[in-house]
Design a protein around this motif. Structure first.
Motif, PDB file in Angstrom:
ATOM      1  N   ARG A  61      -2.941   9.193   5.413  1.00  0.00           N
ATOM      2  CA  ARG A  61      -4.288   8.930   4.458  1.00  0.00           C
ATOM      3  C   ARG A  61      -3.783   7.813   3.533  1.00  0.00           C
ATOM      4  N   PHE A  62      -4.825   6.826   3.238  1.00  0.00           N
ATOM      5  CA  PHE A  62      -4.841   5.834   2.341  1.00  0.00           C
ATOM      6  C   PHE A  62      -4.673   6.517   0.989  1.00  0.00           C
ATOM      7  N   THR A  80      -6.351  -4.874   1.348  1.00  0.00           N
ATOM      8  CA  THR A  80      -6.254  -3.551   0.784  1.00  0.00           C
ATOM      9  C   THR A  80      -6.914  -2.531   1.836  1.00  0.00           C
ATOM     10  N   SER A  81      -6.691  -2.993   3.130  1.00  0.00           N
ATOM     11  CA  SER A  81      -7.596  -1.887   3.962  1.00  0.00           C
ATOM     12  C   SER A  81      -6.662  -0.336   4.042  1.00  0.00           C
ATOM     13  N   PRO A  82      -7.664   0.527   3.847  1.00  0.00           N
ATOM     14  CA  PRO A  82      -7.371   1.888   4.028  1.00  0.00           C
ATOM     15  C   PRO A  82      -6.873   2.509   5.389  1.00  0.00           C
ATOM     16  N   ARG A  83      -7.051   1.418   6.376  1.00  0.00           N
ATOM     17  CA  ARG A  83      -6.475   1.776   7.614  1.00  0.00           C
ATOM     18  C   ARG A  83      -5.110   1.722   7.985  1.00  0.00           C
ATOM     19  N   ALA A  84      -4.288   2.859   8.385  1.00  0.00           N
ATOM     20  CA  ALA A  84      -2.944   2.319   8.488  1.00  0.00           C
ATOM     21  C   ALA A  84      -2.535   1.422   9.320  1.00  0.00           C
ATOM     22  N   TRP A  90      -1.554  -2.166   8.369  1.00  0.00           N
ATOM     23  CA  TRP A  90      -0.158  -2.669   7.776  1.00  0.00           C
ATOM     24  C   TRP A  90       0.850  -2.497   8.734  1.00  0.00           C
ATOM     25  N   ALA A 140      -3.687   0.290  -2.839  1.00  0.00           N
ATOM     26  CA  ALA A 140      -3.369  -1.005  -2.083  1.00  0.00           C
ATOM     27  C   ALA A 140      -3.700  -2.066  -3.247  1.00  0.00           C
ATOM     28  N   ALA A 146       0.830  -1.189   0.028  1.00  0.00           N
ATOM     29  CA  ALA A 146      -0.123  -0.111  -0.125  1.00  0.00           C
ATOM     30  C   ALA A 146       0.848   1.200   0.189  1.00  0.00           C
ATOM     31  N   PHE A 172       0.477   5.395   1.458  1.00  0.00           N
ATOM     32  CA  PHE A 172      -0.248   6.323   2.282  1.00  0.00           C
ATOM     33  C   PHE A 172       0.340   7.589   1.942  1.00  0.00           C
TER      34      PHE A 172
END
Length: 122
Positions: free
Chosen positions: A44-45, A102-106, A109, A48, A33, A35
């Motif tokens: 911020r995403f 592909t999580s948009p949450r930091a 990862w 990913a 991913a 960010f």
């Protein structure tokens, strides 16, 4: 460990390609991913891709302009950024996970590279 590179100063409408190289591991077995972060804000995403396939997901703000890809032979993932805008200015970080995500949450990862500065200005 991840090593991000390729940032720089570019005029609006220009392009940059960021690289994220893995050492001590393999990109082809990792979800990857990107960010970005601006001063005083959270990461911020941006984009990913799961390790299981090459289908990438993107933040709405970069869809159609940014492309995430990987070169498994070089153990490197790339973020091609086209038609850059001043609001794309940020420190860009690459991240990896052994999970298929592909999580948009930091916090989802587990591995992070150091950031690379991207500045879009005339």
């Amino acid at each position: 460990q991840l090593q991000a590179s390729g940032g720089g100063l570019v005029q609006p409408g220009g392009s940059l390609r960021l690289s994220c190289t893995a050492s001590g591991g393999t990109i082809d077995r990792s979800s990857v991913a990107w960010f970005r972060q601006t001063p005083g804000n959270e990461r911020r995403f941006v984009a990913a891709v799961r390790w299981r396939n090459s289908i990438a997901e993107y933040a709405d703000s970069v869809k159609g302009r940014f492309t995430l890809s990987r070169d498994n032979a070089k153990n490197t993932a790339y973020l091609q950024m086209n038609n850059l805008k001043p609001e794309d200015t940020a420190i860009y970080y690459c991240a990896a996970s052994i999970m298929s995500t592909t999580s948009p949450r930091a916090h989802a990862w587990g591995s992070w590279g150091q950031g690379t500065q991207v500045t879009v200005s005339s």
